[in-house]
Design a protein around this motif. Structure first.
Motif, PDB file in Angstrom:
ATOM      1  N   ARG A  12       0.676  -1.414  -0.318  1.00  0.00           N
ATOM      2  CA  ARG A  12       0.178   0.075  -0.072  1.00  0.00           C
ATOM      3  C   ARG A  12       0.840   0.851   0.063  1.00  0.00           C
ATOM      4  O   ARG A  12       0.376   2.567  -1.105  1.00  0.00           O
ATOM      5  CB  ARG A  12      -1.028  -0.378   0.848  1.00  0.00           C
ATOM      6  CG  ARG A  12      -2.175  -0.917   0.786  1.00  0.00           C
ATOM      7  CD  ARG A  12      -2.962  -1.121  -0.339  1.00  0.00           C
ATOM      8  NE  ARG A  12      -2.692   0.198   0.184  1.00  0.00           N
ATOM      9  CZ  ARG A  12      -3.433   0.889  -1.689  1.00  0.00           C
ATOM     10  NH1 ARG A  12      -3.569   0.071  -2.485  1.00  0.00           N
ATOM     11  NH2 ARG A  12      -4.470   2.145  -1.712  1.00  0.00           N
ATOM     12  N   LEU A  13       2.088   1.220   0.895  1.00  0.00           N
ATOM     13  CA  LEU A  13       3.064   2.089   0.459  1.00  0.00           C
ATOM     14  C   LEU A  13       3.270   2.986  -0.799  1.00  0.00           C
ATOM     15  O   LEU A  13       3.888   3.825  -1.559  1.00  0.00           O
ATOM     16  CB  LEU A  13       3.999   2.029   1.614  1.00  0.00           C
ATOM     17  CG  LEU A  13       4.863   3.662   2.235  1.00  0.00           C
ATOM     18  CD1 LEU A  13       3.652   4.508   2.043  1.00  0.00           C
ATOM     19  CD2 LEU A  13       5.665   3.425   2.954  1.00  0.00           C
ATOM     20  N   LYS A  14       3.802   1.935  -1.126  1.00  0.00           N
ATOM     21  CA  LYS A  14       4.118   1.760  -2.612  1.00  0.00           C
ATOM     22  C   LYS A  14       3.214   1.818  -3.498  1.00  0.00           C
ATOM     23  O   LYS A  14       3.888   2.629  -4.360  1.00  0.00           O
ATOM     24  CB  LYS A  14       4.584  -0.039  -3.028  1.00  0.00           C
ATOM     25  CG  LYS A  14       5.740  -0.091  -3.924  1.00  0.00           C
ATOM     26  CD  LYS A  14       6.056  -1.367  -4.519  1.00  0.00           C
ATOM     27  CE  LYS A  14       6.529  -1.153  -5.930  1.00  0.00           C
ATOM     28  NZ  LYS A  14       6.514  -2.842  -6.665  1.00  0.00           N
ATOM     29  N   HIS A  68       2.494   4.582  11.163  1.00  0.00           N
ATOM     30  CA  HIS A  68       2.349   5.299  12.373  1.00  0.00           C
ATOM     31  C   HIS A  68       1.434   4.341  12.991  1.00  0.00           C
ATOM     32  O   HIS A  68       0.412   3.660  12.979  1.00  0.00           O
ATOM     33  CB  HIS A  68       1.086   6.189  12.442  1.00  0.00           C
ATOM     34  CG  HIS A  68       0.864   6.785  13.848  1.00  0.00           C
ATOM     35  ND1 HIS A  68       1.722   7.649  14.824  1.00  0.00           N
ATOM     36  CD2 HIS A  68       0.000   5.854  14.833  1.00  0.00           C
ATOM     37  CE1 HIS A  68       1.045   7.631  16.027  1.00  0.00           C
ATOM     38  NE2 HIS A  68       0.046   6.983  16.056  1.00  0.00           N
ATOM     39  N   ASP A  69       2.387   3.554  13.253  1.00  0.00           N
ATOM     40  CA  ASP A  69       1.355   2.109  14.371  1.00  0.00           C
ATOM     41  C   ASP A  69       0.789   2.173  15.250  1.00  0.00           C
ATOM     42  O   ASP A  69       0.538   2.712  16.033  1.00  0.00           O
ATOM     43  CB  ASP A  69       2.975   1.590  15.100  1.00  0.00           C
ATOM     44  CG  ASP A  69       4.018   0.901  14.354  1.00  0.00           C
ATOM     45  OD1 ASP A  69       3.117  -0.411  13.507  1.00  0.00           O
ATOM     46  OD2 ASP A  69       4.987   0.848  14.003  1.00  0.00           O
ATOM     47  N   HIS A  70      -0.839   1.412  15.206  1.00  0.00           N
ATOM     48  CA  HIS A  70      -1.752   2.066  16.389  1.00  0.00           C
ATOM     49  C   HIS A  70      -0.711   1.283  17.594  1.00  0.00           C
ATOM     50  O   HIS A  70      -0.030   0.295  18.066  1.00  0.00           O
ATOM     51  CB  HIS A  70      -2.776   0.726  16.444  1.00  0.00           C
ATOM     52  CG  HIS A  70      -3.853   1.199  15.468  1.00  0.00           C
ATOM     53  ND1 HIS A  70      -4.612   1.873  15.020  1.00  0.00           N
ATOM     54  CD2 HIS A  70      -3.060   2.563  14.257  1.00  0.00           C
ATOM     55  CE1 HIS A  70      -5.259   1.904  14.346  1.00  0.00           C
ATOM     56  NE2 HIS A  70      -4.129   2.381  13.288  1.00  0.00           N
ATOM     57  N   VAL A 118      -2.082  -0.927  11.595  1.00  0.00           N
ATOM     58  CA  VAL A 118      -0.775   0.732  11.041  1.00  0.00           C
ATOM     59  C   VAL A 118      -1.472   1.646   9.947  1.00  0.00           C
ATOM     60  O   VAL A 118      -2.252   0.893   9.077  1.00  0.00           O
ATOM     61  CB  VAL A 118       0.698   0.445  10.669  1.00  0.00           C
ATOM     62  CG1 VAL A 118      -0.258  -0.727   9.252  1.00  0.00           C
ATOM     63  CG2 VAL A 118       1.535   1.177  10.733  1.00  0.00           C
ATOM     64  N   ASP A 119      -1.657   2.999  10.543  1.00  0.00           N
ATOM     65  CA  ASP A 119      -1.616   3.634   9.294  1.00  0.00           C
ATOM     66  C   ASP A 119      -0.939   4.322   8.412  1.00  0.00           C
ATOM     67  O   ASP A 119       0.702   4.015   8.306  1.00  0.00           O
ATOM     68  CB  ASP A 119      -2.550   5.034  10.140  1.00  0.00           C
ATOM     69  CG  ASP A 119      -3.869   4.727  11.059  1.00  0.00           C
ATOM     70  OD1 ASP A 119      -3.886   3.891  10.874  1.00  0.00           O
ATOM     71  OD2 ASP A 119      -3.751   5.749  12.164  1.00  0.00           O
ATOM     72  N   LEU A 154      -4.496   8.230   6.617  1.00  0.00           N
ATOM     73  CA  LEU A 154      -4.538   8.557   5.413  1.00  0.00           C
ATOM     74  C   LEU A 154      -5.760   7.176   4.892  1.00  0.00           C
ATOM     75  O   LEU A 154      -6.343   7.189   4.195  1.00  0.00           O
ATOM     76  CB  LEU A 154      -3.774   8.717   3.924  1.00  0.00           C
ATOM     77  CG  LEU A 154      -4.034   8.313   2.952  1.00  0.00           C
ATOM     78  CD1 LEU A 154      -4.915   9.142   2.124  1.00  0.00           C
ATOM     79  CD2 LEU A 154      -2.271   8.807   2.013  1.00  0.00           C
ATOM     80  N   GLU A 155      -5.033   5.967   5.192  1.00  0.00           N
ATOM     81  CA  GLU A 155      -4.599   4.725   5.150  1.00  0.00           C
ATOM     82  C   GLU A 155      -4.597   3.553   6.162  1.00  0.00           C
ATOM     83  O   GLU A 155      -3.751   4.132   6.947  1.00  0.00           O
ATOM     84  CB  GLU A 155      -4.785   3.878   3.968  1.00  0.00           C
ATOM     85  CG  GLU A 155      -4.758   2.759   3.759  1.00  0.00           C
ATOM     86  CD  GLU A 155      -4.190   2.198   2.206  1.00  0.00           C
ATOM     87  OE1 GLU A 155      -3.622   2.826   1.139  1.00  0.00           O
ATOM     88  OE2 GLU A 155      -4.623   0.848   1.777  1.00  0.00           O
ATOM     89  N   GLY A 156      -5.692   2.879   6.443  1.00  0.00           N
ATOM     90  CA  GLY A 156      -5.101   2.011   7.668  1.00  0.00           C
ATOM     91  C   GLY A 156      -4.928   0.513   6.997  1.00  0.00           C
ATOM     92  O   GLY A 156      -5.850  -0.459   6.249  1.00  0.00           O
ATOM     93  N   ILE A 157      -4.111  -0.770   7.349  1.00  0.00           N
ATOM     94  CA  ILE A 157      -3.887  -1.400   7.097  1.00  0.00           C
ATOM     95  C   ILE A 157      -4.179  -2.285   8.618  1.00  0.00           C
ATOM     96  O   ILE A 157      -3.287  -1.931   9.793  1.00  0.00           O
ATOM     97  CB  ILE A 157      -2.349  -1.892   6.889  1.00  0.00           C
ATOM     98  CG1 ILE A 157      -2.863  -1.215   5.101  1.00  0.00           C
ATOM     99  CG2 ILE A 157      -2.249  -3.160   6.235  1.00  0.00           C
ATOM    100  CD1 ILE A 157      -1.316  -0.127   5.216  1.00  0.00           C
TER     101      ILE A 157
END
Ligand code: ATP
Length: 511
Positions: A285-287, A302-304, A315-316, A328-331
């Motif tokens: 997703r970062l890619k 940003h780790d929860h 992680v966000d 912006l996005e959550g995994i």
């Protein structure tokens, strides 16, 4: 560009309007205008292409917004999808208690940042920020304070301890931003789901919710999809659709809306392999974000710190919005929580038969969840630039340009006859436009001087403009202008398609 100008630009150029503006608007609800809808559609297409069509084992669905009300009981939303609400008794303004406390911690962080900047000025090139933060007494003390505030906040949120949230607001002497008053009500839980009523059933029985996330439409269809597509684990189901949340505080334009759109993918995996897939999707997703050319420094993980009860990792991906780094996005690694819950409440088996293991189990789920509107805001705030460039006469002038990746740009190419009262030029330009519009979203524009037309296209992010002049009539070439470099070159009319297609295709983004 600052946030206020960005919002104004979005309105002026037909990207985003306040909903029901003639009635003074509906707060935290927005309408997408002619360029906005194109950009949003392109964002969705990029996501769909890379998540669904590029993966043989990921398929899409489009579930309804209304779902059986038991869905939301099973998912935990009826009982626990709450935010802590607090009212200021004097201003009557409503706040999220957790955000008030976070804001207090942020103010301390701003003090640290101020000290860092002062030190940077003082020491110049030799300045080592990390070392300064780690050794400066005042910074260390303030950082400790922040950590303690956030730890206590996290614990109170996790425990649902509304009394402690109120105690914190009082201890830190937090005041209402509007009135300066510290006269607060008790903190209480506020459920974020909107509800409505089925026509043919009265009372509680007929109560329906507008879905607050798209994910549950995927969970309840998990076996339908698996069986109809004969997918084997691991496989994913993806969906783009509207979600609704009755947010207490909805500020910051389309960052936090009451009606918004999500792009979610749930990946079903064998229990025990979820961390592997979590790492995989975190990187993938970062890619996806970086492929758009976004400045590396504007994206971070940003780790929860406090995991939701159903998650074993989260992680966000945060983006540096004009108001700072935000989600912006959550995994999320959601374990088998949702499917187990649905299995229990529906009484229907939601198990997968694994032919390799020769056993039945409820799969684990890793999800990627991104707000389409937040992505829109990230794209626009990353792209919108004010800069000084030479104008047609070589004089310096400022321009506002939206440097969006060509694949996402609302309009791909503008066709501009040099003069509007020369029929030979407008006729040729119209022919070129009529051909190109079959392939791309194009614009034909003959009004005003060419420099002004370029500026209009810059403002909406059109990557290419072709100008039809008298040479075109002689030798069949046009001038093609690049939005970012301002470079102009002559190419043959019949080469325009290939030239533009290569640049605006998703291919370069897909790696
Ligand atoms: P936040 O903490 O900002 O409220 P969240 O953690 O509740 O977000 P999720 O439930 O993980 O968000 O939703 C997934 C994604 O949906 C978010 O990363 C965000 O991009 C988007 N999203 C959530 N709430 C909103 C909203 N009110 N308006 C616009 N987008 C939203």
């Amino acid at each position: 560009m600052d946030f206020k100008n960005l919002v104004a630009h979005c309105k002026e150029y037909g990207f985003i309007f306040q909903s029901s503006e003639i009635y003074d608007g509906l707060s935290a609800v927005y309408d997408y205008g002619p360029y906005g809808v194109e950009l949003k559609n392109n964002i969705k297409a990029y996501w769909w292409k890379s998540m669904v069509q590029m993966h043989e084992n990921i398929v899409g669905i489009d579930a309804a917004i209304f779902m059986h009300p038991k869905t939301w009981k099973a998912s935990g939303h009826v009982d626990a999808f709450n935010d802590p609400l607090v009212d200021n008794k004097d201003s009557k303004k409503r706040y999220r208690a957790d955000q008030l406390i976070e804001g207090y911690a942020e103010k301390i962080e701003q003090k640290i940042n101020k000290d860092v900047e002062k030190a940077r000025e003082k020491y110049g090139e030799a300045f080592d920020e990390a070392q300064f933060r780690a050794t400066n007494g005042r910074c260390i003390e303030r950082q400790k304070q922040i950590d303690a505030i956030l730890a206590r906040l996290g614990a109170a949120m996790k425990a649902g301890d509304m009394e402690d949230l109120k105690a914190q607001i009082e201890e830190y002497e937090i005041a209402c931003a509007e009135s300066g008053s510290k006269n607060w009500t008790e903190v209480r839980q506020f459920n974020l789901m909107f509800n409505t009523q089925l026509g043919n059933i009265a009372g509680e029985e007929g109560k329906l919710y507008l879905r607050p996330e798209t994910a549950q439409g995927i969970f309840v269809n998990f076996l339908n999809v698996q069986k109809s597509t004969r997918q084997k684990i691991p496989f994913g189901i993806a969906q783009i659709g509207k979600a609704f949340r009755n947010e207490i505080v909805a500020r910051q334009f389309i960052f936090r809306m009451r009606e918004f759109e999500q792009m979610e993918m749930q990946y079903f995996v064998r229990p025990g392999t979820e961390m592997e897939w979590y790492e995989y999707w975190k990187a993938a997703r970062l890619k996806w974000h970086k492929a758009l050319g976004t400045d590396d420094r504007k994206l971070r993980y940003h780790d929860h710190d406090n995991l939701a009860h159903y998650a074993n990792a989260a992680v966000d991906i945060e983006f540096d919005f004009p108001f700072g780094f935000r989600e912006l996005e959550g995994i999320h690694s959601r374990t088998d929580y949702d499917l187990t819950q649905h299995q229990e409440l529906s009484g229907k088996k939601l198990q997968y038969f694994d032919p390799e293991q020769n056993e039945n189990y409820i799969p684990y789920v890793v999800e990627t969840s991104i707000g389409c509107d937040r992505m829109f805001l990230a794209v626009v705030s990353n792209a919108l630039t004010e800069e000084t460039v030479p104008d047609a006469e070589g004089q310096e002038s400022t321009r506002v340009v939206m440097k969006i990746h060509p694949a996402l740009a609302p309009v791909k190419i503008a066709v501009l006859p040099l003069l509007k009262n020369k029929e030979a030029l407008t006729e040729t330009a119209t022919l070129i436009y009529n051909d190109l519009k079959k392939h791309f979203n194009c614009q034909y524009d003959e009004k005003d001087a060419i420099g002004r037309r370029y500026r209009r296209q810059d403002a909406i992010g059109t990557p290419y403009c072709v100008t039809i002049d008298f040479d075109t009539l002689e030798d069949g070439t046009v001038t093609i202008r690049d939005r970012d470099t301002l470079e102009q070159k002559r190419i043959k009319t019949e080469d325009i398609y290939n030239f533009v297609q290569e640049k605006v295709s998703f291919e370069s983004l897909l790696g």
